[in-house]
Design a protein around this motif. Structure first.
Motif, mmCIF file in Angstrom:
data_model
loop_
_atom_site.group_PDB
_atom_site.id
_atom_site.type_symbol
_atom_site.label_atom_id
_atom_site.label_comp_id
_atom_site.label_asym_id
_atom_site.label_seq_id
_atom_site.Cartn_x
_atom_site.Cartn_y
_atom_site.Cartn_z
ATOM 1 N N CYS A 1 4.010 10.176 1.864
ATOM 2 C CA CYS A 1 3.214 8.965 2.087
ATOM 3 C C CYS A 1 3.282 8.636 3.583
ATOM 4 C CB CYS A 1 3.804 7.819 1.262
ATOM 5 S SG CYS A 1 3.134 6.198 1.651
ATOM 6 N N MET B 1 9.417 8.639 1.754
ATOM 7 C CA MET B 1 8.959 9.024 0.411
ATOM 8 C C MET B 1 8.687 10.527 0.378
ATOM 9 S SD MET B 1 6.401 5.913 -0.642
ATOM 10 C CE MET B 1 6.058 6.572 -2.272
ATOM 11 N N ILE C 1 2.632 5.944 5.038
ATOM 12 C CA ILE C 1 3.087 4.573 5.293
ATOM 13 C C ILE C 1 4.612 4.471 5.186
ATOM 14 C CG2 ILE C 1 2.863 2.173 4.491
ATOM 15 C CD1 ILE C 1 0.056 3.196 3.333
ATOM 16 N N HIS C 2 5.203 5.283 4.306
ATOM 17 C CA HIS C 2 6.649 5.259 4.085
ATOM 18 C C HIS C 2 7.196 6.677 4.269
ATOM 19 C CE1 HIS C 2 4.947 1.938 1.571
ATOM 20 N NE2 HIS C 2 5.799 1.276 2.320
ATOM 21 N N LEU D 1 0.823 -1.211 0.000
ATOM 22 C CA LEU D 1 0.000 0.000 0.000
ATOM 23 C C LEU D 1 0.856 1.259 0.000
ATOM 24 C CD1 LEU D 1 -2.638 -0.965 2.724
ATOM 25 C CD2 LEU D 1 -3.007 -0.887 0.245
ATOM 26 N N HIS D 2 0.347 2.282 -0.656
ATOM 27 C CA HIS D 2 0.874 3.628 -0.504
ATOM 28 C C HIS D 2 -0.286 4.547 -0.149
ATOM 29 C CE1 HIS D 2 5.004 2.978 -1.674
ATOM 30 N NE2 HIS D 2 4.650 2.400 -2.802
ATOM 31 N N GLN D 3 0.027 5.831 -0.124
ATOM 32 C CA GLN D 3 -0.945 6.840 0.271
ATOM 33 C C GLN D 3 -0.316 8.155 -0.126
ATOM 34 O OE1 GLN D 3 -0.486 9.171 2.857
ATOM 35 N NE2 GLN D 3 -2.597 9.791 3.199
HETATM 36 CU CU LIG Z 1 4.176 4.628 0.526
#
Ligand SMILES: [Cu+2]
Length: 101
Positions: free
Chosen positions: A88, A94, A90-91, A51-53
């Motif tokens: 993002c 990024m 989640i990461h 997943l990303h966002q």
């Molecule tokens: Cu991400």
């Protein structure tokens, strides 16, 4: 009269906003920065299997997208000039810097 309508139609598209595509791949954006004219849209497509966002949190712009599965595209319009960090949740590493002219 018909000619006038055709010219008006062409003129209305001459300044039309463009669309740019940036993939999210390998837990990073495919490019780290981009400069675009005001009003353009960036399409972010998740080319990873996780997943990303997408989020932007600045005084002139706020975006917080839902989680984005593999293959999904998120569309973000940039109506105001400025420099906007796109990230993002989640990461945290990024980062895409979008300069809107
Ligand atoms: Cu991400």
């Amino acid at each position: 009269m018909a000619l006038f309508l055709v010219l008006a139609f062409v003129a209305s598209f001459a300044g039309a906003a463009a669309v740019h595509r940036i993939a999210q791949k390998g837990r990073t954006f495919a490019q780290s920065e981009i400069t675009i004219p005001r009003g353009d849209t960036i399409l972010f497509t998740n080319e990873d299997e996780y997943l990303h966002q997408i989020y932007v949190d600045s005084k002139d712009m706020s975006v917080d997208s839902p989680e984005q599965a593999q293959g999904q595209t998120i569309e973000v319009n940039f109506p105001r000039p400025g420099t906007f960090p796109v990230r993002c949740h989640i990461h945290p590493k990024m980062l895409l810097t979008v300069r809107v002219e």
